[in-house]
Design a protein around this motif. Sequence first.
Motif, mmCIF file in Angstrom:
data_model
loop_
_atom_site.group_PDB
_atom_site.id
_atom_site.type_symbol
_atom_site.label_atom_id
_atom_site.label_comp_id
_atom_site.label_asym_id
_atom_site.label_seq_id
_atom_site.Cartn_x
_atom_site.Cartn_y
_atom_site.Cartn_z
ATOM 1 N N ARG A 217 0.820 -1.205 0.000
ATOM 2 C CA ARG A 217 0.000 0.000 0.000
ATOM 3 C C ARG A 217 0.865 1.270 0.000
ATOM 4 N NH1 ARG A 217 -3.203 -2.869 -1.518
ATOM 5 N NH2 ARG A 217 -5.286 -3.376 -0.723
ATOM 6 N N GLY A 218 2.034 1.173 -0.578
ATOM 7 C CA GLY A 218 2.918 2.328 -0.562
ATOM 8 C C GLY A 218 2.616 3.301 -1.684
ATOM 9 N N ARG A 219 3.464 4.324 -1.798
ATOM 10 C CA ARG A 219 3.320 5.310 -2.861
ATOM 11 C C ARG A 219 3.676 4.668 -4.199
ATOM 12 N NH1 ARG A 219 6.664 10.518 -1.316
ATOM 13 N NH2 ARG A 219 5.673 11.165 -3.285
ATOM 14 N N PRO A 220 3.131 5.184 -5.299
ATOM 15 C CA PRO A 220 3.458 4.622 -6.619
ATOM 16 C C PRO A 220 4.962 4.632 -6.846
ATOM 17 C CG PRO A 220 1.605 6.122 -6.799
ATOM 18 C CD PRO A 220 2.125 6.270 -5.405
ATOM 19 N N PRO A 221 5.511 3.542 -7.363
ATOM 20 C CA PRO A 221 6.961 3.458 -7.575
ATOM 21 C C PRO A 221 7.367 4.120 -8.889
ATOM 22 C CG PRO A 221 5.958 1.393 -8.197
ATOM 23 C CD PRO A 221 4.826 2.266 -7.690
ATOM 24 N N ARG A 222 8.688 4.181 -9.083
ATOM 25 C CA ARG A 222 9.246 4.699 -10.326
ATOM 26 C C ARG A 222 9.785 3.558 -11.177
ATOM 27 N NH1 ARG A 222 9.932 10.198 -10.558
ATOM 28 N NH2 ARG A 222 9.585 11.313 -8.579
ATOM 29 N N CYS A 223 9.786 3.791 -12.490
ATOM 30 C CA CYS A 223 10.301 2.781 -13.423
ATOM 31 C C CYS A 223 11.782 2.561 -13.145
ATOM 32 C CB CYS A 223 10.086 3.244 -14.856
ATOM 33 S SG CYS A 223 10.820 2.125 -16.083
ATOM 34 N N PRO A 224 12.247 1.313 -13.041
ATOM 35 C CA PRO A 224 13.664 1.063 -12.749
ATOM 36 C C PRO A 224 14.596 1.459 -13.882
ATOM 37 C CG PRO A 224 12.502 -0.997 -13.156
ATOM 38 C CD PRO A 224 11.463 0.059 -13.085
ATOM 39 N N ASP A 225 14.046 1.664 -15.129
ATOM 40 C CA ASP A 225 14.904 2.038 -16.252
ATOM 41 C C ASP A 225 14.978 3.545 -16.461
ATOM 42 O OD1 ASP A 225 15.418 -0.597 -16.634
ATOM 43 O OD2 ASP A 225 14.111 -0.852 -18.367
ATOM 44 N N CYS A 226 13.803 4.212 -16.487
ATOM 45 C CA CYS A 226 13.792 5.641 -16.796
ATOM 46 C C CYS A 226 13.382 6.514 -15.618
ATOM 47 C CB CYS A 226 12.853 5.903 -17.978
ATOM 48 S SG CYS A 226 11.115 5.514 -17.628
ATOM 49 N N ALA A 227 13.049 5.912 -14.472
ATOM 50 C CA ALA A 227 12.688 6.650 -13.254
ATOM 51 C C ALA A 227 11.404 7.469 -13.397
ATOM 52 C CB ALA A 227 13.827 7.546 -12.812
ATOM 53 N N THR A 228 10.542 7.096 -14.350
ATOM 54 C CA THR A 228 9.256 7.775 -14.492
ATOM 55 C C THR A 228 8.292 7.256 -13.445
ATOM 56 O OG1 THR A 228 9.613 8.052 -16.860
ATOM 57 C CG2 THR A 228 7.343 8.256 -16.060
ATOM 58 N N LEU A 229 7.551 8.161 -12.791
ATOM 59 C CA LEU A 229 6.618 7.769 -11.744
ATOM 60 C C LEU A 229 5.440 7.008 -12.353
ATOM 61 C CD1 LEU A 229 6.080 8.091 -8.683
ATOM 62 C CD2 LEU A 229 4.656 10.063 -9.274
ATOM 63 N N GLY A 230 5.130 5.871 -11.765
ATOM 64 C CA GLY A 230 4.001 5.081 -12.258
ATOM 65 C C GLY A 230 2.673 5.674 -11.835
ATOM 66 N N ARG A 231 1.755 5.800 -12.815
ATOM 67 C CA ARG A 231 0.448 6.397 -12.537
ATOM 68 C C ARG A 231 -0.694 5.420 -12.807
ATOM 69 N NH1 ARG A 231 3.429 10.673 -14.740
ATOM 70 N NH2 ARG A 231 3.494 12.548 -13.402
ATOM 71 N N ARG A 232 -0.518 4.509 -13.711
ATOM 72 C CA ARG A 232 -1.605 3.592 -14.086
ATOM 73 C C ARG A 232 -1.251 2.177 -13.649
ATOM 74 N NH1 ARG A 232 -2.805 3.156 -19.839
ATOM 75 N NH2 ARG A 232 -0.547 3.365 -20.174
ATOM 76 N N VAL A 233 -2.203 1.532 -12.964
ATOM 77 C CA VAL A 233 -2.018 0.155 -12.504
ATOM 78 C C VAL A 233 -2.390 -0.786 -13.631
ATOM 79 C CG1 VAL A 233 -2.719 -1.589 -10.840
ATOM 80 C CG2 VAL A 233 -2.440 0.794 -10.115
ATOM 81 N N HIS A 234 -1.473 -1.685 -13.934
ATOM 82 C CA HIS A 234 -1.721 -2.697 -14.966
ATOM 83 C C HIS A 234 -2.490 -3.874 -14.396
ATOM 84 C CE1 HIS A 234 -0.635 -6.380 -17.223
ATOM 85 N NE2 HIS A 234 -0.628 -5.594 -18.299
ATOM 86 N N SER A 235 -2.026 -4.406 -13.267
ATOM 87 C CA SER A 235 -2.665 -5.572 -12.631
ATOM 88 C C SER A 235 -2.015 -5.768 -11.279
ATOM 89 C CB SER A 235 -2.504 -6.817 -13.507
ATOM 90 O OG SER A 235 -1.127 -7.111 -13.707
ATOM 91 N N SER A 236 -2.415 -6.807 -10.591
ATOM 92 C CA SER A 236 -1.785 -7.197 -9.320
ATOM 93 C C SER A 236 -1.668 -8.706 -9.271
ATOM 94 C CB SER A 236 -2.609 -6.681 -8.130
ATOM 95 O OG SER A 236 -3.885 -7.289 -8.115
ATOM 96 N N TYR A 237 -0.714 -9.196 -8.466
ATOM 97 C CA TYR A 237 -0.540 -10.644 -8.339
ATOM 98 C C TYR A 237 0.090 -10.933 -6.979
ATOM 99 C CZ TYR A 237 4.445 -10.039 -9.355
ATOM 100 O OH TYR A 237 5.762 -9.677 -9.294
ATOM 101 N N TRP A 238 0.069 -12.209 -6.599
ATOM 102 C CA TRP A 238 0.636 -12.660 -5.326
ATOM 103 C C TRP A 238 2.053 -13.190 -5.541
ATOM 104 C CZ3 TRP A 238 -1.912 -11.832 -0.829
ATOM 105 C CH2 TRP A 238 -3.289 -11.618 -0.894
ATOM 106 N N ARG A 239 2.930 -12.878 -4.622
ATOM 107 C CA ARG A 239 4.284 -13.440 -4.626
ATOM 108 C C ARG A 239 4.624 -13.912 -3.221
ATOM 109 N NH1 ARG A 239 8.762 -8.716 -5.356
ATOM 110 N NH2 ARG A 239 10.083 -10.555 -5.009
ATOM 111 N N MET A 240 5.381 -15.000 -3.145
ATOM 112 C CA MET A 240 5.761 -15.594 -1.856
ATOM 113 C C MET A 240 7.169 -15.147 -1.472
ATOM 114 S SD MET A 240 3.314 -17.396 -0.552
ATOM 115 C CE MET A 240 4.219 -18.359 0.642
ATOM 116 N N LEU A 241 7.315 -14.749 -0.223
ATOM 117 C CA LEU A 241 8.603 -14.323 0.311
ATOM 118 C C LEU A 241 8.927 -15.130 1.570
ATOM 119 C CD1 LEU A 241 8.363 -10.423 0.065
ATOM 120 C CD2 LEU A 241 9.601 -11.951 -1.462
#
Length: 511
Positions: free
Chosen positions: A18-42
């Motif tokens: 639930r954090g703030r929108p991240p930035r693109c790891p390549d161009c550092a552009t702030l993400g504004r649109r959500v594509h999807s979500s998924y579960w990951r195990m840690l």
Amino acid sequence: MERLIVSPQLLLIEAAARGRPPRCPDCATLGRRVHSSYWRMLGERPAIGRKLAIRLRVRRYFCDRKRCGRLTFVEQVEGLSERYRRASLGLKQWLRAVAVELGGRPGERLCRALNLQAGRTRLLELLEAPEVPARAPRVLGVDEFAFRKGRTYGTVLVDIEAATVVDVLPDRTSETFAAWLRDHPGVEVVCRDRATAYTKAVKEAAPDAIEVADRWHLLQNLGAAVEKTCQQHRACLRKQAEQDEPAEAPVVVLPMTVLPKTPIVDRTRDRYQDVHRLLKRGWTISTIGRHLQLDRKTVRRFRDTPLDELLACAKDFGAHRREQLRPFMPYLHIRFAAGITSGRQLFDEIDERGYTGSIQALRQYLARLREGTIEPVRADLPSPRRITSWIMRLRDALTELEEERLQDVKIACPDIARACDLARSFHDLLTNRRGQLLPEWIRQAEQNAPAPVRSFAGFLRQDLDAVTAGLTLEWSSGKVEGHVNKVKMLKRTMFGRASFRLLRIRILTHP
């Protein structure tokens, strides 16, 4: 956190980012649109004795910058997750610490005991070699260590001032070390032993650096020269002992003295013949060493040392185990001449007189008496190694009895007395850092010293600048030797199965 599932063996936490929108790891552009979500195990560090896992729901964002080649990217939870990892950052630090300390298989066994899921391959993947600084340290220590003793060697480089390992080289050749010095300029002082390969590399790649010969190695070489002198003049001590022996002492009648038939005596004789046979064919010392699987120093010793002296050393091999029996040898010879040859009876008699050794050593000595492989000993002659220890130790560290016996030895043999005086004066130069007096010491040793000490003085003259610096400056290779011992420990924990890359990483990362 959305849900907590508790089982006897596992704690499972379901959570959502639930954090703030991240930035693109390549161009550092702030993400504004959500594509999807998924579960990951840690995987996470265990809690209350149970395994802990986190099922994390993260969002995938579009990258809206047209020039960026990345279409989507996934948010990361700071301090918890990172890309391509199935373990939390905290667990990764734990596993990396285990890998640094223990390596693969031992680390895997510890992880099972701690309820951590990690195999040896995963642990080893976490090890990364730290980046070597572009410039060499101001005071650099260099020494060799064995990958396989007598076969292959590497080189460890140590920052003397910081007492840390800087780099590890795959061999001990001058070319490899010289290339490293060229790629990492800035060294001002090089602490080394008397290896010629490192000397050559320093003169080629860092001619302005001050070379410092290690003081411990100098004392070790001097001690070897003194011991060789004592070995060569053992007849003087025996002659003096025979003159001081009372006339009424019984004599043990034995056959002519011959060398004992032991494996080390036979091996010494065969090795001497092999070395000289190949020398007659014109082979070099290095070629002979590779052919016979011997170190070059060993080949050189068999080339320069007479066979009688080599056999005498081989005959005395293991003499330190009989040191406890030596004070009782005159008594044993008297009883043996009187017909008392029982090992048990003689053991009981000398045990009452203070003998603390084993009966096996006594029986071996009696067997050599019966076979005639040793001379009858009427006096307690100190061994060359013991005499050397009296000479090389400080006077204050000797007991009154040891000091008296050393004086007797010096009276019996003028050459040993001269070697003793020179060794103690050299020790005084080393202790008080009087390197400016070294040329005078070398001149005295070359004039009237025994041959082994004179040879040692000649080696010092060939490396005069480095030895003078070693006897003058504060730097030494002590910290390097400590790291070499650590390398030996790491090799043993890895059971000899480590590649050079893995061993280098563990050496550089081990605290």
